[in-house]
Write a protein that holds these residues in place. Sequence first.
Motif, short mmCIF file in Angstrom:
data_model
loop_
_atom_site.label_atom_id
_atom_site.label_comp_id
_atom_site.label_asym_id
_atom_site.label_seq_id
_atom_site.Cartn_x
_atom_site.Cartn_y
_atom_site.Cartn_z
N ASP A 80 2.31 16.57 3.13
CA ASP A 80 2.80 16.76 4.49
C ASP A 80 4.19 17.38 4.55
O ASP A 80 4.83 17.38 5.61
N THR A 83 5.71 14.19 1.26
CA THR A 83 4.94 13.21 0.48
C THR A 83 3.60 13.79 0.08
O THR A 83 2.87 14.33 0.91
N ARG A 85 0.05 12.70 -1.25
CA ARG A 85 -0.82 11.54 -1.38
C ARG A 85 -2.06 11.94 -2.15
O ARG A 85 -2.62 13.02 -1.90
N SER A 100 6.88 10.87 -3.09
CA SER A 100 7.65 11.28 -1.93
C SER A 100 9.08 11.66 -2.31
O SER A 100 9.66 11.12 -3.26
N TRP A 124 -4.01 4.20 2.92
CA TRP A 124 -3.60 5.51 3.42
C TRP A 124 -2.63 5.36 4.59
O TRP A 124 -1.62 6.06 4.67
N SER A 127 0.76 4.22 3.40
CA SER A 127 1.51 5.28 2.73
C SER A 127 2.23 6.19 3.71
O SER A 127 3.18 6.87 3.34
N GLN A 128 1.80 6.19 4.96
CA GLN A 128 2.43 7.01 5.99
C GLN A 128 3.63 6.31 6.63
O GLN A 128 4.31 6.90 7.46
N GLN A 129 3.87 5.06 6.24
CA GLN A 129 4.95 4.28 6.83
C GLN A 129 5.98 3.84 5.80
O GLN A 129 6.77 2.95 6.05
#
Length: 206
Positions: A80, A83, A85, A100, A124, A127-129
Motif C-alpha cells: 500500500d 506496508t 503484506r 512496514s 489482515w 495488519s492494517q492497524q
Amino acid sequence: MRQPASLHRGFTLVEVLVALSILAVLAAMAWRGIDGMVRARDISQSQLERSLRLATVMAQWDQDLAALFDTPAVPYLSFDGSTLRMVRRAAGGVQLVAWSHQGTQWLRWAGPVVTHVAELQESWLRSQQLSGGEAGQLLLLDEVSEVEIQFFRGNGWSNPQSSGDVDAAAPGGRAQREATLYGVRLVLAFDTQQLTRDVALSLQQP
C-alpha cells in the motif's frame, strides 16, 4: 686528586624543559595513534554488526517470499506504499506477515498461525492497524530513509499500486488478486547507500 668541575655538571633548566617538551609531543602523538586505532576498530565493529544484521534480515525476507501461499480469503501479496503484506505457509497452517516502513524504521509483524478463513481475515484487518510496539512486531533495521517495492510481471518491473496490475474480483466473492507475479524487487535507501534485492517467486497453491 680533585676531579675537574665539568664532570659533576648536571642538566640545566632549559635542557630539562626541552626534554619534557619532546616527551610531551611524543606522548600526544602516541595517544592520537592509539585513539585513532580504537576509533577505527569501533567503526569496523559497527559496520560488521550492521552487515550481519542486514544479512539476517534479508534471509528472513527471502524465506517469507519463498513461502508465499495463494489463498482466496485475502490478497496473498499486497503493498500500500508503506506496508507489504503477504500470506505465507507456516508450520501448522498459514500466517500473515507485514513488512512496514515507519519513519526511519523497517519493521516486521508476524500474525498468529491460523487454519480458518475468518482467522486469516482478522489478521489482515489487524495488519492494517499497526502503529508499532504490537505483539509479534520486531524492529529489523533503523536509519532506513526509504523503502521501494516493485513487482515483476509481464516483461518488466511495475508499481504494485498500479490499477492495471490487479485482476478483477473473481466470481463467488473472492478477493481481488494480483495479476501473474514472477518476482519482487526491494530497494532500501540509507543515508549514503542503497541496497537492491530481487527475489523470484514460486507461489504455493492450497
